[in-house]
Design a protein around this motif. Structure first.
Motif, PDB file in Angstrom:
ATOM      1  N   TRP A   1      42.673  44.330 -80.913  1.00  0.00           N
ATOM      2  CA  TRP A   1      44.074  44.703 -80.374  1.00  0.00           C
ATOM      3  C   TRP A   1      43.861  44.922 -78.865  1.00  0.00           C
TER       4      TRP A   1
ATOM      5  N   ARG B   1      46.333  46.108 -75.347  1.00  0.00           N
ATOM      6  CA  ARG B   1      47.051  46.697 -74.782  1.00  0.00           C
ATOM      7  C   ARG B   1      47.240  46.610 -73.213  1.00  0.00           C
TER       8      ARG B   1
ATOM      9  N   ASP C   1      58.954  48.443 -72.741  1.00  0.00           N
ATOM     10  CA  ASP C   1      57.570  49.245 -72.896  1.00  0.00           C
ATOM     11  C   ASP C   1      57.642  50.739 -72.622  1.00  0.00           C
TER      12      ASP C   1
ATOM     13  N   ASP D   1      59.026  43.070 -76.624  1.00  0.00           N
ATOM     14  CA  ASP D   1      58.349  44.236 -76.335  1.00  0.00           C
ATOM     15  C   ASP D   1      57.153  44.029 -76.160  1.00  0.00           C
TER      16      ASP D   1
ATOM     17  N   ALA E   1      54.078  45.248 -77.259  1.00  0.00           N
ATOM     18  CA  ALA E   1      53.187  44.782 -78.242  1.00  0.00           C
ATOM     19  C   ALA E   1      53.356  43.450 -78.739  1.00  0.00           C
ATOM     20  N   ASP E   2      54.289  42.712 -78.590  1.00  0.00           N
ATOM     21  CA  ASP E   2      54.523  41.456 -78.924  1.00  0.00           C
ATOM     22  C   ASP E   2      53.919  40.433 -77.738  1.00  0.00           C
TER      23      ASP E   2
END
Length: 169
Positions: free
Chosen positions: A57, A59, A84, A119, A121-122
């Protein structure tokens, strides 16, 4: 077991050796990439019993620093809007410019209408090159305002090998 090789020939020979060890009934390989070449070395890849799970992941904490630090597969010039909720400094409109061969990469605040909206996250999912922006767009996670803008950005963010972490951290 982890198998890491410097060349495709070394990779093939390592697996040839491992798969031919006498009296070995099972070979367990964990934490492989979705584009693992092993699947193309065997006659019946379904017999390997692979399964896809999450493992890496990202961030993005500093959007312009992150986007100017990575390499790109193609030149691109797009304005995108990021949402965000956690880090407001990442939110807003950004212009990403990548020159031919990745010679010049800039990511600066932008005015005007964005080519697409997504976003953080994308953007993070696409950051390592494993999740195409085009796929996220088809899933309805990216709103495109200028036709072909997502396709151009998706090509630029793409990479010839899928991201993979052979270590759990």
């Amino acid at each position: 077991m982890e198998v890491v090789a410097a060349t495709p020939t070394a990779y093939t020979e390592l697996y040839r050796f491992l798969l031919r060890i006498d009296l070995a009934r099972t070979l367990v390989q964990g934490l492989t990439s979705v584009d693992e070449p092993l699947f193309h070395l065997v006659d019946e890849p379904r017999q390997l019993g692979s399964r896809l799970t999450d493992g890496l992941w990202v961030r993005i904490r500093d959007l312009p620093a992150a986007l100017t630090a990575r390499r790109y597969a193609a030149p691109v010039d797009v304005v995108f809007e990021v949402t965000d909720a956690l880090l407001p400094a990442n939110a807003g409109r950004w212009r990403l410019r990548v020159g031919a061969g990745g010679a010049l990469v800039t990511c600066t605040r932008a005015d005007g209408e964005p080519d697409f909206v997504l976003d953080i996250a994308d953007l993070a999912a696409a950051y390592l090159g494993g999740t195409p922006l085009g796929t996220l767009h088809q899933a309805g996670r990216i709103r495109e305002h200028r036709p072909t803008a997502v396709a151009a950005a998706s090509t630029a963010f793409g990479w010839p090998v899928a991201p993979n972490s052979i270590e759990i951290f």
